[in-house]
Motif scaffolding. Structure first.
Motif, PDB file in Angstrom:
ATOM      1  N   LYS A 333      45.942  37.876  34.663  1.00 31.19           N
ATOM      2  CA  LYS A 333      45.812  39.228  34.133  1.00 31.19           C
ATOM      3  C   LYS A 333      44.866  39.334  32.947  1.00 31.19           C
ATOM      4  O   LYS A 333      44.401  40.417  32.624  1.00 31.19           O
ATOM      5  CB  LYS A 333      47.186  39.772  33.733  1.00 31.19           C
ATOM      6  CG  LYS A 333      48.141  39.931  34.912  1.00 31.19           C
ATOM      7  CD  LYS A 333      49.488  40.481  34.453  1.00 31.19           C
ATOM      8  CE  LYS A 333      50.424  40.671  35.634  1.00 31.19           C
ATOM      9  NZ  LYS A 333      51.746  41.195  35.203  1.00 31.19           N
ATOM     10  N   ARG A 334      44.571  38.183  32.291  1.00 28.65           N
ATOM     11  CA  ARG A 334      43.784  38.271  31.061  1.00 28.65           C
ATOM     12  C   ARG A 334      43.290  36.896  30.638  1.00 28.65           C
ATOM     13  O   ARG A 334      43.763  35.864  31.116  1.00 28.65           O
ATOM     14  CB  ARG A 334      44.624  38.886  29.943  1.00 28.65           C
ATOM     15  CG  ARG A 334      45.957  38.164  29.718  1.00 28.65           C
ATOM     16  CD  ARG A 334      46.857  38.950  28.802  1.00 28.65           C
ATOM     17  NE  ARG A 334      48.217  38.411  28.777  1.00 28.65           N
ATOM     18  CZ  ARG A 334      49.234  38.942  28.123  1.00 28.65           C
ATOM     19  NH1 ARG A 334      49.047  40.035  27.407  1.00 28.65           N
ATOM     20  NH2 ARG A 334      50.443  38.401  28.166  1.00 28.65           N
ATOM     21  N   GLN A 347      42.912  39.300  23.398  1.00 36.06           N
ATOM     22  CA  GLN A 347      42.910  39.239  24.854  1.00 36.06           C
ATOM     23  C   GLN A 347      41.800  40.108  25.428  1.00 36.06           C
ATOM     24  O   GLN A 347      41.440  41.139  24.864  1.00 36.06           O
ATOM     25  CB  GLN A 347      44.257  39.695  25.414  1.00 36.06           C
ATOM     26  CG  GLN A 347      44.548  41.183  25.204  1.00 36.06           C
ATOM     27  CD  GLN A 347      45.809  41.654  25.912  1.00 36.06           C
ATOM     28  OE1 GLN A 347      46.564  40.858  26.452  1.00 36.06           O
ATOM     29  NE2 GLN A 347      46.042  42.947  25.910  1.00 36.06           N
ATOM     30  N   LEU A 349      41.465  41.954  28.928  1.00 31.56           N
ATOM     31  CA  LEU A 349      42.213  42.284  30.133  1.00 31.56           C
ATOM     32  C   LEU A 349      41.293  42.300  31.350  1.00 31.56           C
ATOM     33  O   LEU A 349      40.172  42.809  31.288  1.00 31.56           O
ATOM     34  CB  LEU A 349      42.885  43.641  29.989  1.00 31.56           C
ATOM     35  CG  LEU A 349      44.038  43.750  28.993  1.00 31.56           C
ATOM     36  CD1 LEU A 349      44.520  45.187  28.919  1.00 31.56           C
ATOM     37  CD2 LEU A 349      45.174  42.828  29.381  1.00 31.56           C
ATOM     38  N   MET A 523      51.425  43.195  27.442  1.00 32.76           N
ATOM     39  CA  MET A 523      50.067  43.477  27.880  1.00 32.76           C
ATOM     40  C   MET A 523      49.348  44.452  26.946  1.00 32.76           C
ATOM     41  O   MET A 523      48.118  44.509  26.941  1.00 32.76           O
ATOM     42  CB  MET A 523      50.082  44.045  29.306  1.00 32.76           C
ATOM     43  CG  MET A 523      50.568  43.072  30.359  1.00 32.76           C
ATOM     44  SD  MET A 523      49.504  41.614  30.508  1.00 32.76           S
ATOM     45  CE  MET A 523      48.006  42.361  31.127  1.00 32.76           C
TER      46      MET A 523
END
Length: 594
Positions: A333-334, A347, A349, A523
Motif C-alpha cells: 500500500k505504501r 509515507q 501512498l 493509512m
C-alpha cells in the motif's frame, strides 16, 4: 508536472547491447495498453527512433524521446541492474517505479514491482511481486505428445548465441527427429550462420519476424527459450518449455521454479523421452497454480492500471519538499522514505486516499479501536489535557503571558482539551475539519470553533495571534507539513508555545519491530516522528524544543525478563531517559527568525 487531468509517464527501458530487447518490448507493449485504457496518460519512452523494437509498435514512434524531460509524474524504470546515480537522477523527475530491477539501484526506487521471480539477495523486497502482472495469453490445454512442432527463440539479441549452439549440438534432432522446428533468431545471427543452419538442418525453418508471437505459442508442442517473458507466455498458453541458460543466474532462477532445462548430448543417451516430456508438461500445471494464487493478490487488475495509479503518487517530503531515495520500508500500500534533508520519515501512498473525519470517525471507528466512543472518553481526555496545560503554563510563565492566554487547538475534535483549557482560565478556540465536532464545541461547550483545516483558518478568529497552538495527534496527518508549520509560526505571538503529541517510531514497538510498527501505522498518518527528527524539523521552522515527554509506555512489549517487579519499577525511569514511549508530547517555543 502536468495539469490534474493528465499524467506524464516516462518509460526508461534497458537498451544496452547484451541485455536483449525484452525490456524495450515490454515497455512498448505497456505503453500501448496505457493509451487504450487511460487516454489521459501522456506516455513517453527514452528510446532511439530507429530502434528495431518499434517495428512491432510503429504507432509509438512519435512517443520516443532521446533524453529525459525535466519533470514527470512517474518514471517506469525497466532495467535489470540500474546504477545508483541513475535512480537518483530519475527520482529528481518524479516517482520512480522499478520493474524487475536489481542492485545497485533497486533499493532507491520509490516503488518496486517484480513481475518475474528473482533469487533472494541483500536487496529489499518489492512492493508487489506477481507473475499475474504479465500480459499473458490464454490457457489452451491439449495433449502435446508426441512433439510435432518446436519453437526455438532466445530473444531479439541472443547475445550468447544460444540458438546457433543448439542447432550445432544436434540435441533437438535426437530428441524430436520428426518434429518441425521453427527458429526465430536474434539480431546477432550472421548471414553465414543462417546458411550453415539451413544447409545442415533441413528440418529447421528460420523466421525473422512473427507479429504478436504470444498468440501463436498455443500452436506449438514445445518451446525452447531462456528464463524470461517468452518462457512464461508459453507456459500460460499451455505449451511446455525447455530452457537453455545464458548465465548461472538464469539457471538458478529456472531451478527455483522447477522449470526443466534442455538436456546435454551426454544426458540424452540415458534419457527416457516420454517421461522427460511428461515432466516438462507438469511445469505447465505448476505455473498455472502459482499464477492463480498470485493473481488474487494484485492491487490492480493489470500492470497498466498499477502504473496509472502510481502516476498520482507524490514522492516529495512533507517536511521540506525535497525528494529522497532513502527507502526504509515497503508494503503493497505504501513506501516509507527517510528524508535526507530534514530527516522526516514519511509515507508515499500507492493510491491516494481521502479520510472522512465525520461523526462515524469519532464514534464507530474510535469505538472499534478503543472499546468506547470519543465522547465516552471525554473526561479521560480532558484530564490528560489538564496535565498538558500544566506543562504549557510552565513555559508561558517565563514569557510574561497574561493570566488568560489565548489558545488555538488544531484538530480539536469534540473539545475535551478546549474544555480543560477553559476551566484553567485560558481563552480557547478550536479548529476541526469535522462539522459535527465543531457544532458540538460551539453549541454544547460554548467555545468558539471553526470548521476547516489549518490552510482555511480565518484570520478573524483571532487577528491578534495566539499564546498557544496545540495539535494532539494531528501533526502526523498533515500533508503540507512545511507550510503548516510556517502557518503555526505566524499564528503564534513572540515566545508563544507550540504543544503537540504524535506517535514515535523510536518507542519500544518501533525498536522491537520497525516493519510491523510501520505496517500497523494508520493509512492517514503521513509522517512518523521521533525525538531527534522532531527537534531538527521544528528548529528549521523557527521553534526551540523545550521538553519531550514519552507517552504510551507499554511494559508488556518488552522481553519477559524485563517485566519483573524490579525492572518494572526502573522501566519508567529508563523509558523517560531513552524515549521508549510509543508516543511523545513535544513542547516548543517560538523564536525570532534571523
Amino acid at each position: 508536472m502536468n495539469n490534474v487531468n493528465t499524467s506524464t509517464i516516462v518509460f526508461v527501458p534497458e537498451t544496452n547491447t547484451g541485455f536483449g530487447a525484452g525490456h524495450v518490448l515490454r515497455s512498448l507493449k505497456t505503453m500501448e495498453m496505457l493509451q487504450s485504457t487511460f487516454p489521459d496518460a501522456d506516455t513517453r519512452i527514452v528510446l532511439p527512433p530507429e530502434h528495431p523494437g518499434l517495428g512491432l509498435y510503429p504507432d509509438l514512434a512519435s512517443r520516443c524521446i532521446e533524453s529525459l524531460p525535466s519533470k514527470a509524474d512517474l518514471v517506469v524504470l525497466d532495467k535489470p541492474w540500474p546504477t545508483t546515480q541513475e535512480v537518483i537522477t530519475l527520482s529528481s523527475l518524479g516517482t520512480v517505479l522499478g520493474v524487475d530491477c536489481g542492485a545497485p539501484g533497486r533499493d532507491l526506487c520509490t516503488f518496486l514491482v517484480d513481475m518475474l521471480p528473482r533469487i533472494p539477495d541483500k536487496t529489499g523486497p518489492a512492493n508487489w511481486q506477481s507473475l499475474a502482472f504479465l500480459d499473458l495469453p490464454p490457457y489452451n490445454p491439449r495433449n502435446r505428445i508426441p512433439v510435432q512442432s518446436v519453437l526455438v527463440s532466445f530473444g531479439a539479441e541472443d547475445p550468447r548465441k544460444l540458438g546457433p549452439a543448439l542447432a550445432n549440438s544436434g540435441v533437438l534432432q535426437r530428441l524430436f527427429p520428426r518434429a518441425k522446428i521453427v527458429y526465430i533468431p536474434g539480431l546477432s545471427l550472421s548471414h553465414k550462420e543462417r546458411l550453415l543452419i539451413q544447409s545442415t538442418h533441413s528440418g529447421w525453418q528460420i523466421i525473422h519476424h512473427v507479429p504478436h508471437l504470444e498468440t501463436q505459442l498455443q500452436n506449438f508442442d514445445l518451446v525452447i527459450t531462456s528464463f524470461g517473458l517468452l518462457c512464461f507466455e508459453a507456459l500460460s498458453a499451455g505449451t511446455p518449455v525447455l530452457l537453455d541458460h545464458p548465465s548461472r543466474y538464469h539457471q538458478k532462477l529456472s531451478a527455483s521454479l522447477g522449470l526443466p532445462s534442455i538436456p546435454s548430448p551426454q544426458e540424452i543417451r540415458r534419457l527416457h523421452t516420454p517421461q522427460f516430456l511428461e515432466d516438462a508438461a507438469q511445469s505447465v500445471q505448476r505455473f498455472h497454480e502459482l499464477l492463480h494464487t498470485e493473481g488474487t493478490q494484485l492491487p490492480r487488475e493489470s500492470i497498466s492500471a498499477l502504473i496509472y495509479m502510481l502516476s498520482h503518487a507524490d514522492p516529495r517530503c512533507p517536511g521540506c519538499g525535497s525528494v529522497s531515495t532513502s527507502i526504509v520500508h515497503r508494503s503493497a500500500k505504501r513506501t516509507y522514505i527517510q528524508c535526507q534533508t530534514c530527516h522526516t520519515l514519511y509515507q508515499v501512498l500507492a493510491e491516494p486516499m481521502v479520510t472522512q473525519y465525520d461523526e462515524s470517525y469519532f464514534m464507530e471507528e474510535y469505538k472499534q479501536q478503543y472499546g468506547r466512543t470519543y465522547l465516552d472518553d471525554f473526561e479521560t481526555i480532558k484530564a490528560q489535557g489538564s496535565r498538558r496545560l500544566n506543562q504549557i503554563q510552565k513555559l508561558l510563565s517565563k514569557t510574561g503571558a497574561p493570566t488568560s492566554p489565548t489558545l488555538l487547538d488544531i484538530g480539536c475534535a469534540y473539545g475535551p482539551f478546549l474544555q480543560a483549557a477553559k476551566e484553567q482560565q485560558f481563552l480557547p478556540m478550536g479548529l476541526d475539519v469535522s462539522s459535527e465536532a465543531v457544532e458540538y464545541v460551539t453549541n454544547t461547550l460554548g467555545i468558539p470553533a471553526q470548521c476547516g483545516d489549518i490552510n482555511s483558518l480565518s484570520p478573524e478568529l483571532n487577528p491578534q495571534g495566539f499564546h498557544v497552538v496545540s495539535l494532539w495527534y494531528v501533526i502526523e496527518h498533515l500533508q503540507d507539513l512545511k507550510d503548516s508549520l510556517n502557518t503555526i509560526y505566524d499564528l503564534l505571538l513572540p515566545g508563544g508555545v507550540l504543544a503537540l503529541a504524535t506517535p514515535s517510531w523510536r518507542g519500544i514497538s518501533g525498536r522491537k519491530n520497525m516493519a510491523a510498527f510501520l505496517d500497523e501505522s494508520p493509512m492517514d498518518h503521513v509522517t512518523v516522528w521521533d525525538p531527534k527528527q522532531a527537534k531538527v524539523l521544528l528548529e528549521r521552522s523557527g521553534f526551540t524544543v523545550k521538553t519531550i515527554i514519552p507517552a504510551s509506555y507499554h511494559p508488556e512489549r518488552f522481553p519477559p525478563w524485563v517485566n519483573t517487579l524490579m525492572f518494572r519499577s526502573l522501566g519508567r525511569i529508563w523509558n523517560s531517559l531513552r524515549n521508549l514511549g510509543d508516543t511523545m508530547e513535544i513542547y516548543a517555543v517560538k523564536e525570532p527568525r534571523s
